[in-house]
Design a protein around this motif. Sequence first.
Motif, PDB file in Angstrom:
ATOM      1  N   GLU A  52      -3.831   6.621  -5.036  1.00  0.00           N
ATOM      2  CA  GLU A  52      -2.643   5.882  -5.470  1.00  0.00           C
ATOM      3  C   GLU A  52      -1.730   5.565  -4.287  1.00  0.00           C
ATOM      4  O   GLU A  52      -1.149   4.490  -4.193  1.00  0.00           O
ATOM      5  CB  GLU A  52      -1.862   6.689  -6.502  1.00  0.00           C
ATOM      6  N   GLN A  53      -1.618   6.542  -3.390  1.00  0.00           N
ATOM      7  CA  GLN A  53      -0.737   6.381  -2.237  1.00  0.00           C
ATOM      8  C   GLN A  53      -1.131   5.159  -1.405  1.00  0.00           C
ATOM      9  O   GLN A  53      -0.283   4.408  -0.959  1.00  0.00           O
ATOM     10  CB  GLN A  53      -0.825   7.658  -1.394  1.00  0.00           C
ATOM     11  N   TYR A  54      -2.418   4.959  -1.222  1.00  0.00           N
ATOM     12  CA  TYR A  54      -2.870   3.897  -0.319  1.00  0.00           C
ATOM     13  C   TYR A  54      -3.417   2.671  -1.050  1.00  0.00           C
ATOM     14  O   TYR A  54      -3.950   1.768  -0.422  1.00  0.00           O
ATOM     15  CB  TYR A  54      -3.933   4.443   0.633  1.00  0.00           C
ATOM     16  N   GLU A  55      -3.325   2.658  -2.359  1.00  0.00           N
ATOM     17  CA  GLU A  55      -3.870   1.538  -3.118  1.00  0.00           C
ATOM     18  C   GLU A  55      -3.239   0.223  -2.657  1.00  0.00           C
ATOM     19  O   GLU A  55      -2.019   0.092  -2.590  1.00  0.00           O
ATOM     20  CB  GLU A  55      -3.609   1.730  -4.618  1.00  0.00           C
ATOM     21  N   THR A  56      -4.093  -0.749  -2.347  1.00  0.00           N
ATOM     22  CA  THR A  56      -3.553  -2.021  -1.879  1.00  0.00           C
ATOM     23  C   THR A  56      -3.359  -2.968  -3.051  1.00  0.00           C
ATOM     24  O   THR A  56      -4.254  -3.143  -3.873  1.00  0.00           O
ATOM     25  CB  THR A  56      -4.494  -2.670  -0.850  1.00  0.00           C
ATOM     26  N   SER A  98       0.913  -1.145   0.000  1.00  0.00           N
ATOM     27  CA  SER A  98       0.000   0.000   0.000  1.00  0.00           C
ATOM     28  C   SER A  98       0.949   1.190   0.000  1.00  0.00           C
ATOM     29  O   SER A  98       1.687   1.349  -0.951  1.00  0.00           O
ATOM     30  CB  SER A  98      -0.893  -0.017   1.241  1.00  0.00           C
ATOM     31  N   ASP A  99       0.976   1.979   1.078  1.00  0.00           N
ATOM     32  CA  ASP A  99       2.052   2.967   1.186  1.00  0.00           C
ATOM     33  C   ASP A  99       3.249   2.345   1.900  1.00  0.00           C
ATOM     34  O   ASP A  99       4.219   3.010   2.194  1.00  0.00           O
ATOM     35  CB  ASP A  99       1.568   4.228   1.914  1.00  0.00           C
ATOM     36  N   LYS A 159      -6.749   1.247   4.037  1.00  0.00           N
ATOM     37  CA  LYS A 159      -8.049   1.846   3.672  1.00  0.00           C
ATOM     38  C   LYS A 159      -8.456   2.903   4.702  1.00  0.00           C
ATOM     39  O   LYS A 159      -9.014   3.935   4.368  1.00  0.00           O
ATOM     40  CB  LYS A 159      -9.156   0.781   3.626  1.00  0.00           C
ATOM     41  N   MET A 217      -3.980  10.502  -3.358  1.00  0.00           N
ATOM     42  CA  MET A 217      -4.225   9.711  -2.146  1.00  0.00           C
ATOM     43  C   MET A 217      -4.650   8.294  -2.488  1.00  0.00           C
ATOM     44  O   MET A 217      -4.219   7.328  -1.861  1.00  0.00           O
ATOM     45  CB  MET A 217      -5.347  10.349  -1.331  1.00  0.00           C
TER      46      MET A 217
END
Lengths: 533, 266
Positions: free
Chosen positions: B243-247, B132-133, B208, B241
Amino acid sequence: MAQTHSNFISGHSNKKISDEGMFMKIERSSEWKEGFEERLENRQVWDNWTLYKMCYEVEKVRLIKDFNGLQAPNFLPGLKPYPHQVEAAQTVIERMNGKAILADEVGLGKTIQAGLILKEYLIRGLVKKALILVPASLINQWIEELNQKFHIPVVQYNKKYDMSYCDIVVCSMDMAKRSPHRENIYNQDYDLIIIDEAHKLKNPKTKNYEFVQNLKKKFCLLLTATPIQNDVFELFNLISLLKPGHLGNFETFQSVFSASKHNVEEDEFLKELINQVMVRNSRHETGIEWTNRRVQIIPLEFSEKEKEVYDMISELKHVSPVFSGAFSMITLQKEICSSKHAAYLTLNEMRKKCTNPEEVSFTDEIIVKISQLDTNTKAEKAYEIIKEANGEKVIIFTEYRASQAFLQNFLYEKGIISVPFNGKFSKSKREWMKQLFKEKAQVLIATESGSEGINLQFCHHVINYDLPWNPMKLEQRIGRVHRLGQEHDVNIYNLAIKHTIEDHILELLNVKIGVFEKVVGELDDILTFKMSI
Amino acid sequence: MYPQQIHQYIRQFFKENNCEIIRESDNFINVQLTIEMDKRIMNRPFYWKYLESTGDEPKPAQLTLITDKNRLTEGIAGEVVHYGSPRLNQLFKVTKELGSFVQMYEEPANPSGEQTILTPWVGVNYKITYSSDRTKEILYSLGINLLTGAILNGFQESICLLNLGSRIAPNTFHVPYIIKPIRALERLDAVIENQILHDDHTWAEEAKERLRKDLLVLEYFYRDIEEADRPECYESEKKAMEEQYETKVKIEVINGGLFYLYTNVG
């Protein structure tokens, strides 16, 4: 050809996942399968068993076993970062999710922190492309540090290159914000943006600000030793660039923190919020043995003749509308406190605008008086300090180029060799001057613009010949010598002429330090005493 | 990796690739590259292009690598390598390119003259990345018996000490497989996916949650502006955001191959 196909697993067979309604993307490549097929069909030869085993062993060593913790230091055995630098990198990644202001005091190695974070993200594959925006004078320093200390290949932005092929790019902010470079940069998909000297983004009405605001910032690091220079709104602007809404929107922020109303409780609350996005170490928190700062304010009295000229200049605003603007008056007053040469240039320019004979003759009278001045109290004092330094290196900071030239000449006549330094020098000239200072000259005379990006740990006397309005500029200046690697106590001499504009500057500097310390944290001594607002 | 380990690695690497070691101590190594290795690691395509056109005698380079700078007593000029250095990373990469696919036959320890029968296996080493990040990686070494379909976890560890050769030993035979290797690979892929499915995915939930919080903050900033009137940077901020946290989950095959084993590993 290898194909990447992805499929989605929803959590039919897994309660935990389906409860949350979570979908996860799985990426896989069919490349290996195709290679395997080719060998099964004898279209390719099989590989070496020892290399096969070595490959697996290397993967085991390099495996990133945990979401937390830093991999980068293992890859950089030559770097030897300080504990506060490693801790900052970890905090930014794990607590701030890669969006932060790195605001260590000058000289604590913010570049090292940024380098560690970039390296960590590169190792973990979270960053493929990064953009580093810096003042033009620092481009080479960044490229060198990232290459040599971090083994990160970096290219300097060049509009002739196709940016899609350049992964880590360093570009000057001034260039980046202009067409067509601006569009070139917007067209790239950067995972990490690093901005050095980010205090230059304090004003939302500037092109710099707007440029950065419109840049997609997945991970983002803003580097500045001076997140507040004048008031708390600058910090609001900086944080709103990084994480809009973190401090509320402008209206709510203003209503709570407008200077007249706010109280201690709100300051605490604000501090807390700021700590969520900002890492700041001060010297004494680093656990490193720092040498002391010995700061003195040296109040001086003008000579009779100098006083007369100063008073006449102050009188000008009553004589002529040309001089009645507060700004031009203050400029002139500051200049005459510095040197007659600095004031003369401005005065001469303004004289051209005078129309009525009375204005002209009064101005001319001042110009004549100025040219007759044969002493400079401040310069004499500076000379005295240099003499007492007993051959040790001294840096003089002045705000004016004219004073810089005057001082060089003045000292030369007294038998002291000095070298000039300013931000407009090319990289090779800077290095050359630094070398001359180190080996041949006792004194370096720098203007304000020369105070970024030059490190002079071999010197420990700083004369602030003129004082800037902004305390952070003072900090920047002192930071040139009081940084990692300094072995002596650092002596700082702040020269100020009594009963002139410089009294006000001193007072204002104190108030601003007060604002800074309330919300950001303590500052090492810049002036000798602190007042609160 | 310690300097000694790196030294051993480099030494082995060049030996396996038929590059002659000219001089060496514990702290440095000087090798004569083969033409093939020069082309792979010296990054000088123009030289090789030039040679091709002129037909001159090729002179592959020599390489001196210093594996422990601190202990180097000899006055040797060379490239310093350490864990994380670009040169070592390059050698790791080449190792992977040259060590991806194998076909190995076990050579029984005490050949008594009797016939030996080997059982066919497919072994695959997988690396899974959760990201994720932040990121985390897991290695799985799986093997599948091509007769029974039995699946073994920790396959590489079970076979790495066996005596394996690239040719079948005399008086040794192997049973033809029942499950085709490609089919076996697909089964292993399915095992890995199932493994992922049943893994603990708290990390993804946390990501998430971080996204949700950050989005709330952003919405607050623009709350006084109608959705339609919001500036472009609102959208780009939001996209950043996400993209930053996309799992994401990534499955990679490190390497793998066909193994004919005498030892009963599973």
